[in-house]
Write an enzyme that holds these catalytic residues in place. Sequence first.
Site, mmCIF file in Angstrom:
data_model
loop_
_atom_site.group_PDB
_atom_site.id
_atom_site.type_symbol
_atom_site.label_atom_id
_atom_site.label_comp_id
_atom_site.label_asym_id
_atom_site.label_seq_id
_atom_site.Cartn_x
_atom_site.Cartn_y
_atom_site.Cartn_z
ATOM 1 N N GLY A 11 -2.016 87.472 57.710
ATOM 2 C CA GLY A 11 -2.445 87.148 56.348
ATOM 3 C C GLY A 11 -1.600 87.900 55.341
ATOM 4 O O GLY A 11 -1.270 89.060 55.543
ATOM 5 N N ARG A 140 0.492 82.371 61.199
ATOM 6 C CA ARG A 140 -0.161 82.929 62.384
ATOM 7 C C ARG A 140 0.352 82.077 63.544
ATOM 8 O O ARG A 140 -0.059 80.946 63.727
ATOM 9 C CB ARG A 140 -1.678 82.890 62.232
ATOM 10 C CG ARG A 140 -2.155 83.852 61.145
ATOM 11 C CD ARG A 140 -3.642 84.085 61.171
ATOM 12 N NE ARG A 140 -4.018 85.209 60.318
ATOM 13 C CZ ARG A 140 -4.704 85.094 59.174
ATOM 14 N NH1 ARG A 140 -5.096 83.923 58.776
ATOM 15 N NH2 ARG A 140 -4.996 86.155 58.471
ATOM 16 N N SER A 216 -2.170 94.610 54.931
ATOM 17 C CA SER A 216 -3.439 93.902 55.141
ATOM 18 C C SER A 216 -4.408 94.309 54.052
ATOM 19 O O SER A 216 -4.475 95.494 53.692
ATOM 20 C CB SER A 216 -4.022 94.279 56.506
ATOM 21 O OG SER A 216 -5.356 93.834 56.584
ATOM 22 N N ASP A 218 -7.497 94.294 54.478
ATOM 23 C CA ASP A 218 -8.736 94.741 55.128
ATOM 24 C C ASP A 218 -8.849 96.258 55.285
ATOM 25 O O ASP A 218 -9.938 96.769 55.490
ATOM 26 C CB ASP A 218 -8.858 94.097 56.517
ATOM 27 C CG ASP A 218 -8.843 92.571 56.445
ATOM 28 O OD1 ASP A 218 -9.213 92.045 55.382
ATOM 29 O OD2 ASP A 218 -8.468 91.923 57.433
ATOM 30 N N ARG A 262 -12.586 91.034 57.176
ATOM 31 C CA ARG A 262 -12.679 90.717 58.612
ATOM 32 C C ARG A 262 -13.739 91.585 59.292
ATOM 33 O O ARG A 262 -14.877 91.563 58.854
ATOM 34 C CB ARG A 262 -11.312 90.867 59.286
ATOM 35 C CG ARG A 262 -11.137 89.930 60.474
ATOM 36 C CD ARG A 262 -9.755 90.073 61.035
ATOM 37 N NE ARG A 262 -8.779 89.323 60.254
ATOM 38 C CZ ARG A 262 -8.465 88.050 60.477
ATOM 39 N NH1 ARG A 262 -8.997 87.401 61.451
ATOM 40 N NH2 ARG A 262 -7.582 87.435 59.724
ATOM 41 N N GLN A 353 -9.198 87.307 46.255
ATOM 42 C CA GLN A 353 -9.061 88.744 46.571
ATOM 43 C C GLN A 353 -7.672 89.063 47.112
ATOM 44 O O GLN A 353 -7.228 90.206 47.076
ATOM 45 C CB GLN A 353 -10.053 89.145 47.670
ATOM 46 C CG GLN A 353 -11.496 89.011 47.283
ATOM 47 C CD GLN A 353 -12.406 88.983 48.495
ATOM 48 O OE1 GLN A 353 -12.811 90.014 48.970
ATOM 49 N NE2 GLN A 353 -12.725 87.795 48.982
HETATM 50 O O1 F6P Z 1 -7.012 89.702 57.334
HETATM 51 C C1 F6P Z 1 -6.981 89.311 56.005
HETATM 52 C C2 F6P Z 1 -8.029 88.259 55.715
HETATM 53 O O2 F6P Z 1 -7.948 87.938 54.337
HETATM 54 C C3 F6P Z 1 -9.455 88.643 56.105
HETATM 55 O O3 F6P Z 1 -10.056 89.495 55.172
HETATM 56 C C4 F6P Z 1 -10.086 87.280 56.222
HETATM 57 O O4 F6P Z 1 -11.128 87.327 57.167
HETATM 58 C C5 F6P Z 1 -8.975 86.420 56.751
HETATM 59 O O5 F6P Z 1 -7.761 87.096 56.461
HETATM 60 C C6 F6P Z 1 -8.940 85.035 56.156
HETATM 61 O O6 F6P Z 1 -7.976 84.331 56.837
HETATM 62 P P1 F6P Z 1 -7.365 82.951 56.341
HETATM 63 O O7 F6P Z 1 -6.452 83.242 55.190
HETATM 64 O O8 F6P Z 1 -6.659 82.435 57.521
HETATM 65 O O9 F6P Z 1 -8.514 82.092 55.893
#
Ligand code: F6P
Length: 433
Positions: A11, A140, A216, A218, A262, A353
């Site tokens: 991410g 990913r 990240s 998170d 997460r 965010q």
């Molecule tokens: O790991 C970063 C994050 O933004 C998490 O906080 C969230 O759970 C996830 O990625 C969301 O992933 P995506 O952008 O694939 O929806």
Amino acid sequence: PRRLAVMTSGGDSAGMNAAVRSVVKMAIFRGCEAFVIREGWEGLVRGNHTPENTPSATPAVSRSASTFFDTPDTKGKASDLEHNPEQSDFVPTYGEGELLREGVGEAQELGLRGRYIIRVGWDDVRGWMDQGGTLIGTARSKTFRTPEGREQAAYNLIINGIDALAVCGGDGSLTGADKLRAEWPDLVASLKAKSRITEEQATKFAHLNIVGLVGSIDNDMATTDITIGASTALQRICEAVDSISSTAASHSRAFVVEVMGRHCGWLALMAGIATGADYVFIPERPPQGEKWHSEMCAVLQKHRDLGKRKSIVIVAEGAIDRELNDITPDMIKDVLSNDLGLDTRVTTLGHTQRGGKPDANDRILATLQGIEAVDAVLEATPETPSYVIGISENKITRIPLMFAVEQTQKVAKLIESKDFDGALALRDPEFAE
Ligand code: F6P
């Protein structure tokens, strides 16, 4: 000169561009040729189409990395790309940065033209410091999770002559980096056995020099105090909760605000402190049974009795188990409406965010860590471990990548098995004392 490549993976997070800029400039400053790898591990697996690896259906690419610098129509020649800080009449230098400005969808169609590994010059990363997201793209990658994918990634590094790799990503991406590091000798042996690389290349690239930067929102990586992007995401959450607060107070309402993170409750907890929220749900202290109903209501009622016209409950996404329907923001809303009679709304902040300009903290962290990452990877020897760059007590640190990944996975497992004290003690050893 040595060739150093940088990629972003997993991410995106604010500050990743500042990290790439820092790595590129420091690499050039240290006399290396700098490359960026577009679209994370996926881009490394795809590499640049060359006669050897171009699928027959795709038109071959005009220039491969090795021939690029001899092509007369290119903007940047190898000799133009070196930035000499001593030089007074400094001339702007560009590599293949113009390629970066082509979107990936179009790029794929045009076959960019099948190029994921791109040589960059000093000025290709100019203006990147304050840009949100990641300009070199991220993905990913499923392919990289297969042994064939990792072998292809190794092949692409070797044939492009890249012997140092900096990866900016979250725990998943750095786990990928650790896997590649561990498998590297076998991958090289396999490529050699298949005659895809020469004996000379196998010897030259016997060791993978890799370094991680934790990008990240998170802040879920063990062994480092804060990750690139977490501060900006926290700021974004605070601004959103501030906005919600004024409308909440106007109507005397309650709001349940769901935030990202997460499996980690850092964003929710810190946002709770920074906004003076009434109640916070985090995965590290998940509500047990139905006791949270009365506990939460008692706290919120007390605040109302003291004259508060608004109620804010922040919920970390990791504290919610949608599959088990254990606890959801709507369930919290129902409790607030039914038990306290509060007019309640739910707001999921989502990807607001993650996007937007990095704050000063993330720009500084990414820049300092990018500098350290280049030195760490250039100083690496077969005897030294691969590092991840962290920050601890305000000092930039090098932590063995394998250790950082292991600790992070241990924390995740402890949380999964509901050993919350064990998890906190690992994340923060002082907590155990
Ligand atoms: O790991 C970063 C994050 O933004 C998490 O906080 C969230 O759970 C996830 O990625 C969301 O992933 P995506 O952008 O694939 O929806």
